[in-house]
Design a protein around this motif. Sequence first.
Motif, mmCIF file in Angstrom:
data_model
loop_
_atom_site.group_PDB
_atom_site.id
_atom_site.type_symbol
_atom_site.label_atom_id
_atom_site.label_comp_id
_atom_site.label_asym_id
_atom_site.label_seq_id
_atom_site.Cartn_x
_atom_site.Cartn_y
_atom_site.Cartn_z
ATOM 1 N N ILE A 49 20.126 30.500 70.207
ATOM 2 C CA ILE A 49 20.001 31.241 71.459
ATOM 3 C C ILE A 49 21.307 31.927 71.823
ATOM 4 N N LEU A 56 21.951 34.836 69.667
ATOM 5 C CA LEU A 56 21.114 35.957 70.084
ATOM 6 C C LEU A 56 21.761 36.674 71.267
ATOM 7 N N PHE A 57 22.273 35.888 72.214
ATOM 8 C CA PHE A 57 22.984 36.483 73.354
ATOM 9 C C PHE A 57 24.144 37.331 72.872
ATOM 10 N N VAL A 106 13.967 33.522 75.772
ATOM 11 C CA VAL A 106 15.167 34.310 75.485
ATOM 12 C C VAL A 106 14.840 35.473 74.567
ATOM 13 N N VAL A 107 13.991 35.225 73.560
ATOM 14 C CA VAL A 107 13.650 36.294 72.625
ATOM 15 C C VAL A 107 13.021 37.464 73.373
ATOM 16 N N VAL A 108 12.015 37.163 74.203
ATOM 17 C CA VAL A 108 11.326 38.245 74.908
ATOM 18 C C VAL A 108 12.243 38.882 75.952
ATOM 19 N N PHE A 145 20.719 35.975 82.662
ATOM 20 C CA PHE A 145 19.931 35.217 81.695
ATOM 21 C C PHE A 145 20.651 33.942 81.276
ATOM 22 N N LEU A 169 8.626 45.207 71.631
ATOM 23 C CA LEU A 169 9.584 45.751 72.586
ATOM 24 C C LEU A 169 10.758 46.422 71.887
ATOM 25 N N LEU A 205 5.132 30.676 70.337
ATOM 26 C CA LEU A 205 6.216 31.229 69.518
ATOM 27 C C LEU A 205 5.766 32.499 68.809
ATOM 28 N N ALA A 208 12.296 27.802 76.137
ATOM 29 C CA ALA A 208 13.504 28.581 76.422
ATOM 30 C C ALA A 208 13.790 29.543 75.281
ATOM 31 N N ALA A 209 13.595 29.088 74.043
ATOM 32 C CA ALA A 209 13.838 29.975 72.906
ATOM 33 C C ALA A 209 12.910 31.175 72.958
ATOM 34 N N ALA A 210 11.613 30.924 73.214
ATOM 35 C CA ALA A 210 10.664 32.032 73.292
ATOM 36 C C ALA A 210 11.031 32.977 74.423
ATOM 37 N N LEU A 229 15.560 39.073 76.131
ATOM 38 C CA LEU A 229 16.611 39.922 75.585
ATOM 39 C C LEU A 229 16.034 41.215 75.031
ATOM 40 N N ALA A 230 14.804 41.141 74.457
ATOM 41 C CA ALA A 230 14.176 42.380 73.986
ATOM 42 C C ALA A 230 13.931 43.322 75.159
ATOM 43 N N ALA A 251 5.711 35.268 71.267
ATOM 44 C CA ALA A 251 7.062 35.720 71.603
ATOM 45 C C ALA A 251 7.634 36.596 70.498
#
Lengths: 340, 99
Positions: free
Chosen positions: A62, A65-66, B72-74, B31, A159, A149, B68-70, B76-77, A152
């Motif tokens: 995570i 990714l940030f 964050v992915v969406v 975020f 997106l 998942l 939380a992982a899911a 941040l996109a 997502a």
Amino acid sequence: MIAFWILAPVMVVCALGILVVRKAVHCALLLAVVMISLAVLYAVQDAPFLFAVQIIVYTGAILMLFLFVLMLVGVDASDSLVETIRGQRAVAAAMGLAFLVLLTLGVAQVSVGVDQGLEQANEGGNVPAIARVLFTRYVLAFEVTSALLITAALGAMVLAHRERLTPKPNQADWAAQRMRDFAERGTHLGPLPPPGTFARHNAVDTPALLPDGSTAPGSVPRALAARGTVRTAPAHEIDVISHEIGADAPVGPMGGLPAPPAEGPVQSDEWPGSVRPLPDGSEPEGHPVKGNKVSGLFHEPGGRWYAQTRAEVWFDSADSAEAAGFTRAGSRSGTTTKED
Amino acid sequence: MDTTPFIVLSAILFSIGAVGVLVRRNAIVIFMCVELMLNAGNLALITFARANGDLDGQIAAFFVMVVAAAEVVVGLAIIMTIFRTRRSASVDDASLLKY
């Protein structure tokens, strides 16, 4: 418990740092410290599986990714300190404090009873015990998680996907475009002139010279020109010669000839309110604003690139620099935009 | 081992995260503060799991991590998409509905 009392202050300080630090990258690093400390606290509390997951998923995936997104958005991006709603910060802090007091009082009054400990539940290892619970009682939630998942991942792809509206130009297209620019607007056809080849240390910040002795404007990278760190070729020549003679020898602008003894700032004849730099490059008295002739920018004391800038001309105020046709450095690009 | 200090630490981290969401302007930092709040919740869950002597709290924390992982992915996109059209990640700049 020792680990807790060591890590808890660190975590609170780092979390408070996230509130006040201006750069987003520093926020991410502080958050990493908090998350790793949390992982240690999980390990202390008989949760080795979640310790590993916390490190791998949170700090590994995570936070990376940030950081990726921060690099894409521009590392320089920092918060503006202007409040859009007046007094919002103070009110938010007060509310946060009130919330904290409420939460702490409520939580501290609850008696959890005797601390059971996980020795019995973790019998035969924490991971097998978690697997036993996860794949029996929580198996439905686990399956739903997989759907989440996948959704997502799909959502992120949709997106982040960008339709290409125009065909990708190939090399022939680029060449044709270049010829068209030349025919219509007279843009230079060849490559840009390379930066000066006679520089002592970093040639990129020294412009090339045209046959008439003036500098070629396209020969220094645009980013350097915008920052105002470009050195002029004559200034550089003086540099080399004064280095050869010895740093103390005052050297005039005409190479090896010694300059007339400098008594106070020499009034430059170019613009009102401007003086030439002193032989040692320091600030002439009463003229703190640096001007860069190549980039056409001026830098005020305290500006971002002030210290790096080598002044070719010093102004007594920002107004006289603007009157001479110079632009304030940093006014061209906003805080969140990237160069190029 | 005492339970209350862990819970109080969790409350402190949660409050800091909440204030961060209110105070910061950069969407990415907001975020991060949300992540901090989720982590504080996880700490409370794991502490209660130990206090109660069963693993349900740990399972809940595990699911929180997955969600939380899911998220964050969406999230941040979405921020990337907004940044691409607006050239800014500041939440103050997305104020078109105001005008």
